[in-house]
Design a protein around this motif. Sequence first.
Motif, PDB file in Angstrom:
ATOM      1  N   THR A  85      -7.534  -1.820  -3.121  1.00  0.00           N
ATOM      2  CA  THR A  85      -6.344  -2.638  -3.362  1.00  0.00           C
ATOM      3  C   THR A  85      -5.564  -2.927  -2.080  1.00  0.00           C
ATOM      4  OG1 THR A  85      -4.860  -0.766  -3.748  1.00  0.00           O
ATOM      5  CG2 THR A  85      -6.109  -1.596  -5.662  1.00  0.00           C
ATOM      6  N   PHE A  86      -4.785  -3.979  -2.156  1.00  0.00           N
ATOM      7  CA  PHE A  86      -3.932  -4.350  -1.029  1.00  0.00           C
ATOM      8  C   PHE A  86      -2.970  -3.225  -0.688  1.00  0.00           C
ATOM      9  CE2 PHE A  86       0.034  -6.172   0.592  1.00  0.00           C
ATOM     10  CZ  PHE A  86      -0.443  -6.744   1.759  1.00  0.00           C
ATOM     11  N   ASP A  87      -2.301  -2.671  -1.698  1.00  0.00           N
ATOM     12  CA  ASP A  87      -1.312  -1.625  -1.436  1.00  0.00           C
ATOM     13  C   ASP A  87      -1.925  -0.393  -0.778  1.00  0.00           C
ATOM     14  OD1 ASP A  87       0.826  -3.134  -2.346  1.00  0.00           O
ATOM     15  OD2 ASP A  87       0.676  -2.364  -4.391  1.00  0.00           O
ATOM     16  N   THR A  88      -3.119  -0.005  -1.218  1.00  0.00           N
ATOM     17  CA  THR A  88      -3.789   1.158  -0.628  1.00  0.00           C
ATOM     18  C   THR A  88      -4.152   0.900   0.826  1.00  0.00           C
ATOM     19  OG1 THR A  88      -4.683   1.818  -2.771  1.00  0.00           O
ATOM     20  CG2 THR A  88      -5.790   2.689  -0.823  1.00  0.00           C
ATOM     21  N   LEU A  89      -4.750  -0.258   1.099  1.00  0.00           N
ATOM     22  CA  LEU A  89      -5.149  -0.570   2.467  1.00  0.00           C
ATOM     23  C   LEU A  89      -3.941  -0.794   3.371  1.00  0.00           C
ATOM     24  CD1 LEU A  89      -8.238  -2.857   1.830  1.00  0.00           C
ATOM     25  CD2 LEU A  89      -8.233  -0.498   2.661  1.00  0.00           C
ATOM     26  N   LYS A  90      -2.912  -1.413   2.833  1.00  0.00           N
ATOM     27  CA  LYS A  90      -1.691  -1.628   3.621  1.00  0.00           C
ATOM     28  C   LYS A  90      -1.076  -0.282   4.006  1.00  0.00           C
ATOM     29  CE  LYS A  90       2.201  -2.850   1.769  1.00  0.00           C
ATOM     30  NZ  LYS A  90       3.422  -3.415   1.241  1.00  0.00           N
ATOM     31  N   ALA A  91      -0.991   0.642   3.055  1.00  0.00           N
ATOM     32  CA  ALA A  91      -0.440   1.965   3.342  1.00  0.00           C
ATOM     33  C   ALA A  91      -1.273   2.689   4.398  1.00  0.00           C
ATOM     34  CB  ALA A  91      -0.370   2.790   2.054  1.00  0.00           C
ATOM     35  N   LEU A  92      -2.577   2.570   4.301  1.00  0.00           N
ATOM     36  CA  LEU A  92      -3.474   3.186   5.278  1.00  0.00           C
ATOM     37  C   LEU A  92      -3.273   2.567   6.668  1.00  0.00           C
ATOM     38  CD1 LEU A  92      -5.759   5.319   5.166  1.00  0.00           C
ATOM     39  CD2 LEU A  92      -7.351   3.436   4.832  1.00  0.00           C
ATOM     40  N   ALA A  93      -3.130   1.254   6.721  1.00  0.00           N
ATOM     41  CA  ALA A  93      -2.920   0.559   8.001  1.00  0.00           C
ATOM     42  C   ALA A  93      -1.676   1.067   8.704  1.00  0.00           C
ATOM     43  CB  ALA A  93      -2.825  -0.952   7.772  1.00  0.00           C
ATOM     44  N   PHE A  94      -0.608   1.265   7.955  1.00  0.00           N
ATOM     45  CA  PHE A  94       0.656   1.683   8.569  1.00  0.00           C
ATOM     46  C   PHE A  94       0.707   3.191   8.829  1.00  0.00           C
ATOM     47  CE2 PHE A  94       2.273  -2.190   6.165  1.00  0.00           C
ATOM     48  CZ  PHE A  94       2.092  -3.021   7.251  1.00  0.00           C
ATOM     49  N   ALA A  95       0.323   3.993   7.846  1.00  0.00           N
ATOM     50  CA  ALA A  95       0.462   5.444   7.972  1.00  0.00           C
ATOM     51  C   ALA A  95      -0.596   6.072   8.885  1.00  0.00           C
ATOM     52  CB  ALA A  95       0.404   6.100   6.594  1.00  0.00           C
ATOM     53  N   ARG A  96      -1.835   5.667   8.737  1.00  0.00           N
ATOM     54  CA  ARG A  96      -2.920   6.306   9.500  1.00  0.00           C
ATOM     55  C   ARG A  96      -3.211   5.610  10.821  1.00  0.00           C
ATOM     56  NH1 ARG A  96      -6.143  10.409   9.232  1.00  0.00           N
ATOM     57  NH2 ARG A  96      -8.242  10.295  10.042  1.00  0.00           N
ATOM     58  N   TYR A  97      -3.097   4.266  10.820  1.00  0.00           N
ATOM     59  CA  TYR A  97      -3.522   3.512  12.001  1.00  0.00           C
ATOM     60  C   TYR A  97      -2.369   2.870  12.775  1.00  0.00           C
ATOM     61  CZ  TYR A  97      -7.980   4.344   9.775  1.00  0.00           C
ATOM     62  OH  TYR A  97      -9.060   4.955   9.199  1.00  0.00           O
ATOM     63  N   SER A  98      -1.138   3.136  12.379  1.00  0.00           N
ATOM     64  CA  SER A  98       0.065   2.689  13.108  1.00  0.00           C
ATOM     65  C   SER A  98       0.072   1.193  13.411  1.00  0.00           C
ATOM     66  CB  SER A  98       0.214   3.474  14.415  1.00  0.00           C
ATOM     67  OG  SER A  98       0.281   4.850  14.156  1.00  0.00           O
ATOM     68  N   GLN A  99      -0.335   0.403  12.438  1.00  0.00           N
ATOM     69  CA  GLN A  99      -0.368  -1.046  12.638  1.00  0.00           C
ATOM     70  C   GLN A  99       1.021  -1.654  12.506  1.00  0.00           C
ATOM     71  OE1 GLN A  99      -3.302  -2.856  13.610  1.00  0.00           O
ATOM     72  NE2 GLN A  99      -3.610  -0.685  14.078  1.00  0.00           N
ATOM     73  N   ASP A 100       1.226  -2.783  13.178  1.00  0.00           N
ATOM     74  CA  ASP A 100       2.497  -3.502  13.107  1.00  0.00           C
ATOM     75  C   ASP A 100       2.589  -4.353  11.843  1.00  0.00           C
ATOM     76  OD1 ASP A 100       3.292  -2.519  15.650  1.00  0.00           O
ATOM     77  OD2 ASP A 100       2.099  -4.084  16.610  1.00  0.00           O
ATOM     78  N   ALA A 101       1.436  -4.904  11.421  1.00  0.00           N
ATOM     79  CA  ALA A 101       1.413  -5.800  10.259  1.00  0.00           C
ATOM     80  C   ALA A 101      -0.020  -5.943   9.776  1.00  0.00           C
ATOM     81  CB  ALA A 101       1.979  -7.167  10.636  1.00  0.00           C
TER      82      ALA A 101
END
Length: 129
Positions: free
Chosen positions: A61-77
């Motif tokens: 899901t979008f929400d799962t991948l978005k959370a992973l992008a920010f929390a684990r991989y420190s992405q900006d967007a």
Amino acid sequence: MHTTIIMSTDRPNKSQLDLHKTRKEFEYYLSRKGATYEVCEGSWEGEREQSYMITLTPSVTFDTLKALAFARYSQDAVLRVASYGGASLCFSDDTCDFIGKFVQVDTIPIDKCYTQSFKTGSIYVTEAN
């Protein structure tokens, strides 16, 4: 076209070894989830980076991948591309800005962010409406 998320695991301060390890870890995660994805090259704020164009499903899901992008991989967007082609740039504070239509182009632009599939060579940009 399916709804997709385009995201990266890269950060400019990581060594090549760390980038490789992080990418392989994420690809393993996607494979375990049965995700359909393409490895891409993209640009963010003028810098090229490896990214992933991932088809969203009930198990990916979008929400799962978005959370992973920010929390684990420190992405900006992350970029969410709706099935109709509309593109929204989404941030860690749960805001999203509609930025236009996600379209295929013939050449890599010099003045825009882009995504190019390593598999197909297809190049995509967002165009404001």
